[in-house]
Design a protein around this motif. Structure first.
Motif, mmCIF file in Angstrom:
data_model
loop_
_atom_site.group_PDB
_atom_site.id
_atom_site.type_symbol
_atom_site.label_atom_id
_atom_site.label_comp_id
_atom_site.label_asym_id
_atom_site.label_seq_id
_atom_site.Cartn_x
_atom_site.Cartn_y
_atom_site.Cartn_z
ATOM 1 N N LYS A 29 0.927 7.157 12.181
ATOM 2 C CA LYS A 29 2.709 6.850 12.946
ATOM 3 C C LYS A 29 3.369 6.084 11.735
ATOM 4 O O LYS A 29 2.643 5.079 11.551
ATOM 5 N N LYS A 30 3.843 6.297 11.263
ATOM 6 C CA LYS A 30 4.257 5.877 10.148
ATOM 7 C C LYS A 30 5.223 4.706 9.978
ATOM 8 O O LYS A 30 5.330 3.731 9.146
ATOM 9 N N GLU A 31 5.958 3.973 11.538
ATOM 10 C CA GLU A 31 6.497 3.469 11.192
ATOM 11 C C GLU A 31 5.415 2.107 11.546
ATOM 12 O O GLU A 31 5.755 0.762 11.190
ATOM 13 N N ILE A 32 4.802 2.156 12.672
ATOM 14 C CA ILE A 32 3.191 1.515 13.272
ATOM 15 C C ILE A 32 2.221 1.201 10.958
ATOM 16 O O ILE A 32 2.590 -0.313 10.680
ATOM 17 N N LEU A 33 2.145 1.580 10.414
ATOM 18 C CA LEU A 33 2.206 2.484 8.815
ATOM 19 C C LEU A 33 3.097 1.282 7.878
ATOM 20 O O LEU A 33 2.757 0.044 7.317
ATOM 21 N N LEU A 34 4.136 1.609 7.618
ATOM 22 C CA LEU A 34 4.733 1.012 7.203
ATOM 23 C C LEU A 34 5.277 -1.263 7.252
ATOM 24 O O LEU A 34 5.254 -1.748 6.777
ATOM 25 N N LEU A 35 4.967 -1.507 8.583
ATOM 26 C CA LEU A 35 5.296 -2.806 9.554
ATOM 27 C C LEU A 35 3.874 -3.119 8.656
ATOM 28 O O LEU A 35 4.078 -4.406 8.883
ATOM 29 N N THR A 36 2.376 -2.303 9.194
ATOM 30 C CA THR A 36 1.649 -3.480 8.960
ATOM 31 C C THR A 36 1.465 -3.285 7.140
ATOM 32 O O THR A 36 0.672 -4.889 6.806
ATOM 33 N N SER A 37 1.426 -2.416 6.206
ATOM 34 C CA SER A 37 1.465 -2.914 4.776
ATOM 35 C C SER A 37 2.131 -3.452 4.722
ATOM 36 O O SER A 37 2.603 -4.333 3.642
ATOM 37 N N LEU A 38 3.750 -4.270 5.335
ATOM 38 C CA LEU A 38 4.360 -4.907 4.546
ATOM 39 C C LEU A 38 4.186 -6.268 4.886
ATOM 40 O O LEU A 38 3.824 -7.754 3.958
ATOM 41 N N SER A 39 3.787 -6.397 6.489
ATOM 42 C CA SER A 39 2.911 -7.587 6.846
ATOM 43 C C SER A 39 1.827 -7.944 6.092
ATOM 44 O O SER A 39 1.348 -9.066 5.155
ATOM 45 N N VAL A 40 0.064 -6.975 5.606
ATOM 46 C CA VAL A 40 -0.725 -7.081 4.652
ATOM 47 C C VAL A 40 -0.252 -7.588 2.988
ATOM 48 O O VAL A 40 -0.608 -9.027 2.440
ATOM 49 N N ILE A 41 0.746 -6.915 2.393
ATOM 50 C CA ILE A 41 1.110 -7.648 2.114
ATOM 51 C C ILE A 41 1.817 -8.932 1.760
ATOM 52 O O ILE A 41 1.805 -9.925 0.917
ATOM 53 N N PHE A 42 2.806 -8.969 2.501
ATOM 54 C CA PHE A 42 3.244 -10.456 2.741
ATOM 55 C C PHE A 42 2.881 -11.274 2.986
ATOM 56 O O PHE A 42 2.653 -13.021 2.154
ATOM 57 N N PHE A 43 1.671 -10.888 3.656
ATOM 58 C CA PHE A 43 1.078 -12.764 3.543
ATOM 59 C C PHE A 43 -0.082 -12.147 2.671
ATOM 60 O O PHE A 43 -0.651 -13.556 2.373
ATOM 61 N N PHE A 44 -0.897 -11.328 1.685
ATOM 62 C CA PHE A 44 -1.379 -11.657 0.356
ATOM 63 C C PHE A 44 -0.697 -12.306 -0.126
ATOM 64 O O PHE A 44 -1.281 -13.560 -1.373
#
Length: 464
Positions: free
Chosen positions: A272-287
């Motif tokens: 699900k691209k919406e969930i993938l996009l939100l998750t990717s943004l959070s992972v990159i943001f937290f990293f």
């Protein structure tokens, strides 16, 4: 880094646990429970203000007795966690005098959840979340309660702490993901942003109040009693969770028919691209945030010349800013689509970090960090509410469990990179690079057409 700074860093790490997680200052309760309405009502005439006030109170998540019990349990448990943090770290410091040993305790609490999160998320979908969460909290009450008993018996050793911390850390995703799974069944969809923000505020307030109370208890009556207080808080949380209403049987039946799998949450995240996009943004943001944790103690010592006291003040300023920021979560959620607010928050946070490259004044640095925290605070509640709408009810546990495994790992790995960079660059420059990376993460989110569409009504229905 000296041992005192190590303790401060660990406290800061625990504030960002994916439990995420997240009580209220009484003077601000009215502005927080219905923030999206309060500001518009201020300039209105008396009769309208009063009627609107009553309408806002009626819509408060705290009017749900089930949510109120969950919120009280979380608030008590979060404060109790601070007692264990202070007591355990102080005990290990006194026993070993080693910053490495202190760091290992932190790793024991954090690392197991990366592995057990997906598995416990699957259990949350298959069985009643209140039962999984209740068993988790009661079991952790026994694990934490075993520490003061071993201490009073005179047989507590360092390996006991590591072993019990590993077990407690392995269980923690059950409640971390479980709160996100059960909230949509306790409040209406419109109340989700405020309900998630209330949970987040409990964590922020506990992070400010808990360490001071824990320090007094440890100093006056000893660490064993402080650990016992946390054990009791877990027990109370468990009892309150057991009292929550059960989830409708058809939701659990859907999960059973769907053949829940340990890695099923990752599958949906990547499909699900919406969930993938939100998750990717959070992972990159937290990293991207991670290097700040490694650099801030050295920044306080070398650039601000404020030492450990200044370092503690910086995190206190962060905590105050984050607490204030959560009060505006409903206001932001009601006026800005998540597809715009989430990248904007990343940009604002990074933007407030960048001036620290040239700021050598403690008050100015404190202001930058507090403003950054204030802008960051709505991020997790808004994201959680959006995900609760996007994820099919029968898969919420699996997806939130998988996401916890990813996001929990992001900040520590970022801190590891920050530690490596500090061997070659100044602390101010490392913090600046962290801020720039966060800004770039937000800009990347803005450039995504999928991100722009997030929050539209047709996108926010589970299963569509």
């Amino acid at each position: 880094m000296n041992d005192e700074s190590q303790i401060g860093a660990i406290r800061a790490d625990l504030r960002f646990a994916p439990i995420l997680t997240p009580s209220l200052q009484i003077s601000s309760i009215h502005a927080f429970i219905f923030p999206s309405r309060t500001f518009g009502a201020v300039s209105c005439q008396g009769g309208f203000v009063f009627s609107f006030f009553k309408f806002s109170v009626a819509r408060s998540p705290l009017r749900s007795s089930a949510f109120l019990r969950l919120w009280l349990g979380l608030s008590i448990s979060y404060v109790g966690d601070q007692f264990t943090t202070i007591a355990l770290l102080w005990f290990v410091l006194q026993l070993t005098g080693s910053g490495v040993a202190i760091s290992l305790v932190l790793l024991c609490f954090q690392l197991p959840g990366m592995l057990t999160g997906p598995l416990l998320g699957t259990m949350l979908d298959r069985w009643q979340p209140r039962l999984v969460m209740g068993i988790d909290n009661c079991t952790r009450a026994l694990l934490i309660g075993a520490l003061p008993v071993l201490s009073w018996l005179g047989i507590l050793q360092l390996w006991h702490i590591y072993a019990l911390a590993l077990l407690a850390g392995a269980l923690s995703p059950a409640t971390g993901a479980g709160v996100r799974v059960i909230l949509p069944h306790l409040v209406s969809e419109d109340e989700l942003p405020r309900a998630n923000a209330l949970s987040s505020t409990s964590l922020q307030f506990a992070s400010l109040l808990g360490p001071a109370l824990a320090g007094i208890v440890v100093t006056q009556v000893g660490g064993a009693f402080a650990l016992l207080i946390d054990a009791v808080s877990f027990l109370l949380m468990g009892l309150l969770v057991f009292s929550l209403p059960p989830i409708a049987s058809h939701t659990l039946k859907e999960a059973s028919l769907g053949k829940t799998k340990w890695l099923g949450g990752f599958d949906l995240i990547f499909r699900k691209k919406e969930i993938l996009l939100l998750t990717s943004l959070s992972v990159i943001f937290f990293f991207s945030y991670g290097p700040l944790e490694a650099a801030l103690p050295l920044y306080s010592e070398r650039m601000l010349h404020a030492g450990a006291q200044g370092y503690g003040l910086l995190w206190t300023g962060f905590g105050v800013g984050a607490l204030v920021g959560t009060l505006f979560t409903g206001f932001v959620a009601a006026r800005v689509r998540p597809g715009m607010s989430q990248p904007l928050i990343a940009i604002l946070w990074g933007g407030f970090l960048c001036p620290l490259m040239v700021v050598h004044s403690l008050p100015l640095a404190l202001l930058c960090l507090a403003l950054g925290a204030c802008s960051w605070a709505p991020y997790m509640p808004i994201e959680t509410a959006l995900l609760q709408r996007l994820i099919p009810p029968a898969m919420r546990g699996q997806v939130f469990g998988a996401r916890l495994a990813l996001t929990t790992a992001a900040a520590p790995f970022g801190a590891l990179i920050g530690g490596f960079l500090l061997q070659y660059l100044s602390p101010a420059l490392v913090i600046g690079l962290s801020g720039i990376a966060c800004v770039l993460a937000g800009v990347g989110g803005f450039l995504s057409p999928t991100m722009h569409s997030l929050g539209a009504k047709e996108e926010a229905r589970p299963g569509e």
